[in-house]
Design a protein around this motif. Structure first.
Motif, short mmCIF file in Angstrom:
data_model
loop_
_atom_site.label_atom_id
_atom_site.label_comp_id
_atom_site.label_asym_id
_atom_site.label_seq_id
_atom_site.Cartn_x
_atom_site.Cartn_y
_atom_site.Cartn_z
N GLU A 189 1.02 -1.08 -0.19
CA GLU A 189 -0.05 0.02 0.11
C GLU A 189 0.96 1.32 -0.10
N LEU A 190 0.74 2.06 -1.04
CA LEU A 190 1.44 3.30 -1.09
C LEU A 190 0.56 4.42 -0.55
N GLN A 191 1.33 5.26 0.31
CA GLN A 191 0.63 6.32 0.84
C GLN A 191 1.41 7.52 0.94
N ARG A 192 0.93 8.94 0.66
CA ARG A 192 1.64 10.10 0.37
C ARG A 192 1.61 10.60 2.12
N THR A 193 2.71 11.36 2.48
CA THR A 193 2.66 11.70 3.67
C THR A 193 1.85 13.10 3.86
N GLU A 194 1.16 13.38 5.00
CA GLU A 194 0.25 14.51 5.01
C GLU A 194 1.11 15.97 5.63
N ALA A 195 2.22 15.52 5.91
CA ALA A 195 2.99 16.73 6.56
C ALA A 195 4.25 16.22 6.52
N TYR A 196 5.56 17.06 6.87
CA TYR A 196 6.93 16.69 6.77
C TYR A 196 7.29 16.45 8.28
N THR A 197 7.76 15.15 8.37
CA THR A 197 8.46 14.85 9.52
C THR A 197 9.81 14.78 9.55
N LYS A 198 10.64 15.72 10.22
CA LYS A 198 12.18 15.56 10.21
C LYS A 198 12.78 14.50 10.84
N ASN A 199 12.34 14.05 12.27
CA ASN A 199 12.74 12.91 12.75
C ASN A 199 11.59 11.86 12.96
N TYR A 200 11.49 11.07 11.88
CA TYR A 200 10.49 9.88 11.78
C TYR A 200 10.96 8.88 12.64
N GLU A 201 10.20 8.27 13.27
CA GLU A 201 10.41 7.19 14.45
C GLU A 201 10.55 5.85 13.91
N GLY A 202 9.99 5.77 12.91
CA GLY A 202 9.99 4.39 12.09
C GLY A 202 11.20 3.94 11.21
N LEU A 203 11.12 3.31 10.05
CA LEU A 203 12.10 2.96 9.19
C LEU A 203 12.23 4.20 8.06
N ASP A 204 13.25 4.99 8.40
CA ASP A 204 13.13 6.05 7.45
C ASP A 204 14.52 5.98 6.47
N PHE A 205 14.19 5.74 5.28
CA PHE A 205 15.34 5.74 4.29
C PHE A 205 15.51 6.97 3.18
N ARG A 206 14.81 8.19 3.68
CA ARG A 206 14.82 9.34 2.78
C ARG A 206 16.28 9.59 2.44
N THR A 207 17.19 9.62 3.50
CA THR A 207 18.62 10.24 3.47
C THR A 207 19.54 9.26 3.17
N SER A 208 19.31 7.87 3.55
CA SER A 208 20.33 6.97 3.66
C SER A 208 20.42 6.31 2.10
N ILE A 209 19.36 6.63 1.32
CA ILE A 209 19.48 5.87 -0.22
C ILE A 209 19.85 7.05 -0.82
N HIS A 210 21.11 7.24 -1.15
CA HIS A 210 21.77 8.35 -1.76
C HIS A 210 22.89 7.98 -2.65
N PRO A 211 22.98 8.43 -3.69
CA PRO A 211 24.15 8.19 -4.68
C PRO A 211 25.64 8.55 -4.03
N LYS A 212 25.78 9.14 -3.27
CA LYS A 212 27.18 9.73 -2.87
C LYS A 212 27.38 8.82 -1.61
#
Length: 202
Positions: free
Chosen positions: A137-160
């Motif tokens: 199930e794909l869901q869009r976030t409803e607001a920005y969360t800087k420190n997400y307490e679950g599994l957060d791959f936003r910055t770890s999957i990165h070309p560099k």
């Protein structure tokens, strides 16, 4: 209860992106409110070619505001990047075992003009999950969360950054004899080379 996985909306994401999804059966949250960061997989992908890794980058419209939410980033069509990207993908993969099998699924993304990068990436993601037979199930976030307490791959999957996909299973690649195995390139590399077996490598 499964913990939702938080990811960015990336362009033809790397294999590690789908490893994160496959290994975590919860809902997939796609961040639509994060500020668009430059030089990331949001607007670029890596494919394996006869000459090694090739970067394909989607040009975006640059407004006056420095910080733009991902869902508001517009694609630029000042030059014909769609033709260039599709031509590069065809050149790299036309001799792969399953390119013709999936070609008609991906071609429309290089013919139809999307206004927003987020919508383009999200629609591709839905297609790829379907082809990988990864029901999520794909869901869009409803607001920005800087420190997400679950599994957060936003910055770890990165070309560099080193891949979060440790000990990847090698699979046959078209130009492997010439360039060696190229790990963690775009998921289309795995799909075009392994077809219905792709899920086993995640």
């Amino acid at each position: 209860m499964s913990i939702p996985v938080l990811l960015s909306a990336n362009y033809l994401p790397p294999v590690s992106y789908f490893h994160a999804i496959a290994q975590n059966p919860g809902t997939v949250l796609i961040d639509q409110y994060e500020h668009f960061p430059k030089q990331t997989y949001r607007s670029r992908t890596h494919i394996a070619t006869a000459n090694g890794i090739l970067d394909l980058m989607i040009p975006i419209q640059h407004g006056r505001k420095e910080h733009v939410a991902m869902k508001e980033v517009k694609i630029s069509y000042d030059h014909d990047w769609q033709r260039l990207h599709w031509s590069s993908i065809q050149t790299a993969y036309r001799s792969s075992a399953y390119f013709e099998y999936y070609e008609d699924e991906f071609a429309p993304f290089y013919e139809r003009k999307f206004d927003y990068l987020f919508d383009f990436n999200l629609e591709q993601l839905q297609l790829i999950l379907q082809l990988l037979k990864l029901p999520r199930e794909l869901q869009r976030t409803e607001a920005y969360t800087k420190n997400y307490e679950g599994l957060d791959f936003r910055t770890s999957i990165h070309p560099k950054k080193p891949s979060v996909y440790t000990n990847p299973k090698a699979y046959y690649q078209v130009f492997e004899e010439r360039t060696g195995f190229q790990p963690n390139v775009s998921i289309i590399d795995l799909l075009f080379n392994q077809g219905p077996q792709s899920k086993m490598f995640l």
